[in-house]
Design a protein around this motif. Sequence first.
Motif, short mmCIF file in Angstrom:
data_model
loop_
_atom_site.label_atom_id
_atom_site.label_comp_id
_atom_site.label_asym_id
_atom_site.label_seq_id
_atom_site.Cartn_x
_atom_site.Cartn_y
_atom_site.Cartn_z
N LYS A 133 0.66 -1.26 -0.45
CA LYS A 133 0.09 -0.13 0.10
C LYS A 133 0.73 1.74 0.12
CE LYS A 133 -3.91 0.73 2.31
NZ LYS A 133 -4.89 0.66 1.49
N ASN A 134 1.83 0.52 0.31
CA ASN A 134 2.84 2.36 0.51
C ASN A 134 4.16 2.14 -0.03
OD1 ASN A 134 3.95 5.14 1.05
ND2 ASN A 134 3.98 4.09 3.62
N VAL A 135 4.74 2.45 -1.79
CA VAL A 135 5.95 1.83 -2.09
C VAL A 135 7.02 2.23 -1.52
CG1 VAL A 135 7.30 1.51 -4.24
CG2 VAL A 135 4.74 0.93 -4.03
N SER A 136 8.21 1.84 -1.26
CA SER A 136 9.43 2.52 -1.09
C SER A 136 10.13 2.49 -1.93
CB SER A 136 10.36 1.40 0.15
OG SER A 136 11.38 2.57 0.19
N TRP A 137 10.25 3.78 -2.40
CA TRP A 137 11.32 4.13 -3.91
C TRP A 137 12.47 4.26 -3.50
CZ3 TRP A 137 8.14 4.01 -7.83
CH2 TRP A 137 6.20 4.46 -8.07
N GLU A 138 13.55 3.57 -5.00
CA GLU A 138 14.51 4.41 -4.77
C GLU A 138 15.09 4.60 -6.07
OE1 GLU A 138 17.98 0.41 -4.56
OE2 GLU A 138 16.37 -0.78 -5.93
N PHE A 139 16.17 5.24 -6.55
CA PHE A 139 16.49 5.97 -7.32
C PHE A 139 18.00 5.04 -8.36
CE2 PHE A 139 19.78 7.91 -9.96
CZ PHE A 139 19.25 8.95 -10.60
N SER A 140 17.53 4.23 -9.18
CA SER A 140 18.37 3.20 -9.59
C SER A 140 18.69 3.28 -11.43
CB SER A 140 18.08 1.96 -9.81
OG SER A 140 18.84 1.02 -10.35
N PHE A 141 20.20 3.86 -11.67
CA PHE A 141 20.07 3.90 -12.24
C PHE A 141 20.41 2.40 -13.86
CE2 PHE A 141 23.52 4.07 -16.81
CZ PHE A 141 22.91 5.33 -17.21
N SER A 142 21.56 0.81 -12.60
CA SER A 142 20.84 -0.08 -12.76
C SER A 142 19.73 -0.68 -13.12
CB SER A 142 21.60 -1.02 -11.89
OG SER A 142 22.85 -0.28 -11.59
N LYS A 143 18.36 -0.07 -12.91
CA LYS A 143 17.36 -0.47 -12.95
C LYS A 143 16.99 0.00 -14.24
CE LYS A 143 16.02 -2.39 -8.27
NZ LYS A 143 14.45 -2.60 -7.37
N TYR A 144 17.96 0.92 -14.21
CA TYR A 144 16.99 1.98 -15.17
C TYR A 144 17.38 0.95 -17.24
CZ TYR A 144 16.78 4.59 -19.69
OH TYR A 144 16.91 5.48 -20.75
N VAL A 145 18.17 0.50 -17.07
CA VAL A 145 19.24 0.39 -17.39
C VAL A 145 18.57 -1.39 -18.06
CG1 VAL A 145 21.36 -0.94 -19.09
CG2 VAL A 145 21.66 1.56 -18.25
N GLU A 146 18.40 -2.05 -17.00
CA GLU A 146 17.50 -2.91 -17.41
C GLU A 146 16.41 -3.27 -18.11
OE1 GLU A 146 16.94 -7.24 -14.26
OE2 GLU A 146 17.73 -5.20 -13.42
N ARG A 147 15.62 -2.13 -16.95
CA ARG A 147 14.30 -1.90 -18.05
C ARG A 147 14.15 -1.83 -19.28
NH1 ARG A 147 10.09 0.75 -19.30
NH2 ARG A 147 7.85 0.12 -18.42
N ARG B 223 28.12 4.76 -11.20
CA ARG B 223 28.48 4.30 -10.71
C ARG B 223 28.82 2.39 -9.99
NH1 ARG B 223 31.15 5.24 -14.29
NH2 ARG B 223 32.77 7.04 -14.73
N GLU B 224 27.28 2.38 -9.66
CA GLU B 224 26.97 1.12 -8.59
C GLU B 224 26.58 0.37 -10.16
OE1 GLU B 224 24.02 1.97 -7.14
OE2 GLU B 224 24.72 3.36 -5.18
N TYR B 225 26.10 1.35 -11.55
CA TYR B 225 26.16 -0.11 -12.67
C TYR B 225 27.53 -0.56 -13.28
CZ TYR B 225 24.84 -1.21 -17.43
OH TYR B 225 25.41 -1.78 -18.75
N SER B 226 28.57 0.38 -13.53
CA SER B 226 29.51 0.27 -13.87
C SER B 226 30.39 1.35 -13.46
CB SER B 226 29.92 0.43 -15.45
OG SER B 226 30.97 0.52 -16.28
N ALA B 227 32.20 0.43 -13.75
CA ALA B 227 33.31 1.43 -13.02
C ALA B 227 33.22 2.02 -13.89
CB ALA B 227 34.00 0.77 -11.90
#
Length: 420
Positions: free
Chosen positions: A236-250, A295-299
Amino acid sequence: MNKDIKIILPPKLYICSSRENQTIQTDREEFNIFFANIIQPYSEDFDVFVNCEYGENLGHCWHIDQLPDSGTVFPLEIRLYDAYGVCLAEKKTMVETVAKQRNGEAFRVLAVGDSMTRSAKYLAHLATKLYGIEFVGSRSFDKTIYHEGRGGWSFENYFHGTRENGDVTSPFLFPRDVSGKDYFGDLGYHRDIADALHDPYQFDGFKVEHPKDGQIVTDKNEAFRFEHGKMTQLEKNVSWEFSFSKYVERQGLKDLNAVTILMGANDLQICPYEESDKRIAKFMDNMERFVQSVREYSAALPIVINLPVLGAEQHAWGKQMGCRGTQKMYRFNILRANQRLIKVYGNRENEFIFLSPMFLNLDPDYGFPKEGYRVNKYASDVVEYQSNWVHPNDNGYCQMGDALGGVLEKIRGLSSTKGG
């Protein structure tokens, strides 16, 4: 506050060299450093001396269109004198001419930014200027140039833009513990994209998508699992995160070669002098947060930070913004932000972080659209003024693209610059 006169230049500057072996010269290169763009505060009374083996000091800018061979590196020093011959400031940068590639694999670039990236004009210029450049992302108006450009957005929109907070959603926000490929997005947002009567500025350029079985969808701040056409509530109450890695995956991006960031216009546009330090500090924190997520996605994925351009003359600010801001205030904030970006990121190419100094090369007089205005209701005389407070004209966007193009070709010339 330090009130010394400052010359704002990055430590390195990359300029594309002209094509070799042309039977007809159709691909001439040039670059400018406009003195009004780099000196804070600027005055026409200053004598600007350029110490450089190449180019020309034209009084209002250093201009070069007869470029040495690619790979040439040369120093450029700017000294500022008053009417009595006293040196008020000096600054040096190293300039390198880089070759435009003629063949090879596609070079895939993700451009993130505000309305200047949304327009895609500097990207379209580069798509014809540089061989094999492929711009990727979720948004496109011509199905050729893709990007992540959002008009009116600041970093805050990218980090906190959910349907709960407004009408649009950030492409980099995901529910925690949900993978990029398993997350569909916000239902209302996708309904707006599919609605033929939607706001074109906000929702044009995105493809209409529908959730697949097993995907997680959100409706504002609630999460559901989509299965066989039905929604089962999960949270009912989503906890959001900013993620470049997930963006690339999506997005299913593969073999990404660089990501470029052009922000600042909305972060610092209506920013009183009294708030400048605080707002710039927040802007810098957000830039670092974005960099660290990449950087979490790629160094090793190259990150290009575009140093934002200055605005048009005050007449345009008054026409567009009333009394909410001034050209000089905007210039003050953008130049201070550029100075901070140079200090923090200017010598980190060993970490695959590069600066693209777009603000240097944008013509302050001819790089913005102009209109004729009657001087008052009684006089028929028409005076021409710049008509847009921050957005360049097509020529200005090309100059912005030229600055980025040199950096991208420098990156392309390096080995091992793919981020995955």
